[in-house]
Motif scaffolding. Structure first.
Motif, PDB file in Angstrom:
ATOM      1  N   ALA A 123       0.821  -1.215   0.000  1.00 29.14           N
ATOM      2  CA  ALA A 123       0.000   0.000   0.000  1.00 29.14           C
ATOM      3  C   ALA A 123       0.852   1.261   0.000  1.00 29.14           C
ATOM      4  CB  ALA A 123      -0.938  -0.009   1.204  1.00 29.14           C
ATOM      5  N   HIS A 124       2.018   1.208   0.640  1.00 27.13           N
ATOM      6  CA  HIS A 124       2.894   2.385   0.665  1.00 27.13           C
ATOM      7  C   HIS A 124       3.368   2.748  -0.740  1.00 27.13           C
ATOM      8  CE1 HIS A 124       5.498  -1.087   0.644  1.00 27.13           C
ATOM      9  NE2 HIS A 124       6.552  -0.337   0.387  1.00 27.13           N
ATOM     10  N   ALA A 125       3.757   1.737  -1.525  1.00 31.49           N
ATOM     11  CA  ALA A 125       4.225   1.981  -2.887  1.00 31.49           C
ATOM     12  C   ALA A 125       3.077   2.359  -3.816  1.00 31.49           C
ATOM     13  CB  ALA A 125       4.949   0.742  -3.412  1.00 31.49           C
ATOM     14  N   VAL A 126       1.922   1.710  -3.645  1.00 37.53           N
ATOM     15  CA  VAL A 126       0.761   2.018  -4.469  1.00 37.53           C
ATOM     16  C   VAL A 126       0.310   3.453  -4.236  1.00 37.53           C
ATOM     17  CG1 VAL A 126      -1.688   1.491  -4.805  1.00 37.53           C
ATOM     18  CG2 VAL A 126      -0.004  -0.365  -4.695  1.00 37.53           C
ATOM     19  N   ALA A 127       0.244   3.864  -2.978  1.00 36.00           N
ATOM     20  CA  ALA A 127      -0.185   5.234  -2.674  1.00 36.00           C
ATOM     21  C   ALA A 127       0.744   6.255  -3.315  1.00 36.00           C
ATOM     22  CB  ALA A 127      -0.234   5.432  -1.162  1.00 36.00           C
ATOM     23  N   GLU A 128       2.036   6.020  -3.207  1.00 37.21           N
ATOM     24  CA  GLU A 128       2.981   6.967  -3.811  1.00 37.21           C
ATOM     25  C   GLU A 128       2.863   6.959  -5.331  1.00 37.21           C
ATOM     26  OE1 GLU A 128       7.703   8.261  -3.680  1.00 37.21           O
ATOM     27  OE2 GLU A 128       6.971   6.685  -2.344  1.00 37.21           O
ATOM     28  N   ALA A 129       2.674   5.787  -5.920  1.00 37.28           N
ATOM     29  CA  ALA A 129       2.522   5.700  -7.369  1.00 37.28           C
ATOM     30  C   ALA A 129       1.275   6.439  -7.848  1.00 37.28           C
ATOM     31  CB  ALA A 129       2.473   4.237  -7.798  1.00 37.28           C
TER      32      ALA A 129
END
Length: 289
Positions: A123-129
């Motif tokens: 979720a951390h990477a998805v949110a930033e993406a």
């Protein structure tokens, strides 16, 4: 100068330092390279990205759903049909910037949405993406296509970044969740997560073409021998998300390690699937195929 990420992204990044992204609360420092039950560190693994025409019609439209398959999973379903991605973690490392670029490319190619498959543990990477893609001009809805075993605190940090939540609701029986997916508390966690998703985006809405723009769409895979207690699943969905859209799925097939469990080798009867679909409609849920 580039703008700093928003607070929600920073807080999600911080959560992986003693990982509490999902309800497993593994507590490992993924930022330092440690891995939890999902098998992933800080960096996302992308298995594939492309237009997918096998999703529900409300997601496919004309241009297809722009699926980005993320490797790894916080559940370990013994019958998983995508086990090479979810359990064996076949994928390539990808930064949030690379994922954002893929999303923008999918939109330019005509995809109706950007569909992150198995995003929970990343979720951390998805949110930033998503944040980067929106800054880069992304306009289509973002779909959070997950297994339903979600931490409410993490979902709250995703508010405003996700237009369409598409969780599974796998089991109403905790023992089934423990035996077949490796978690002790699936039903109560999934119901609380669904309620939070519904609070954020509400019932499924579509544009004049019938393509989804916002809301919740639940998937429930009917298991052989009613192992999931499907009627109770439908009751839980109706409680947490009244008038929610639901796809009661009849395409179970034994995959991955199902052969180790005789009860997983059967198939649900078509008549049972049809009866469950009727029950869903009687509870006020909206059928989507």
């Amino acid at each position: 100068m580039d703008a700093p990420p928003p607070p929600c992204v920073l807080r999600l990044r911080e959560k992986i330092r003693r990982c509490t992204l999902c309800p497993r609360d593994c507590g490992v420092d993924r930022a330092a390279g440690e891995v939890g039950s999902c098998g992933c560190g800080a960096e996302a693994l992308v298995a594939s990205a492309g237009a997918h025409f096998g999703e529900e019609a409300v997601l496919v439209g004309r241009g297809g759903s722009g699926t980005i398959f993320l490797a790894g999973c916080n559940l370990h379903c013994l019958f998983c049909q995508n086990y090479d991605i979810s359990q064996m973690r076949h994928g390539r490392p990808a930064s949030p910037a690379a994922i954002a670029a893929a999303a923008l490319s999918l939109e330019r190619g005509g995809c109706e949405n950007i569909n992150f498959v198995t995003p929970t543990h990343l979720a951390h990477a998805v949110a930033e993406a998503v944040w980067l893609a929106r800054r880069g001009g992304l306009t289509v809805p973002v779909v959070y296509n997950c297994g339903g075993y979600e931490a409410v605190e993490t979902l709250r940090l995703l508010e405003g970044l996700v237009e369409i939540y598409m969780p599974d609701f796998k089991y109403a029986d905790p023992a089934a969740g423990r035996k077949y997916s490796g978690v002790d508390d699936y039903p109560q966690v999934a119901e609380a997560a669904l309620a939070e998703m519904y609070r954020q985006v509400g019932p499924l809405r579509t544009d004049p073409r019938g393509v989804a723009t916002r809301g919740v769409l639940v998937r429930h895979l009917v298991m052989p021998g009613d192992l999931a207690r499907s009627r109770d699943v439908l009751d839980a969905v109706a409680r947490a998300a009244p008038a929610c859209a639901i796809n009661v799925m009849g395409q179970y097939r034994p995959e991955y390690r199902a052969e180790e469990f005789p009860e997983l080798l059967a198939r649900p009867a078509p008549a049972e699937v049809s009866a469950l679909r009727r029950r869903a409609e009687s509870l006020g849920l909206v059928r989507v195929d």
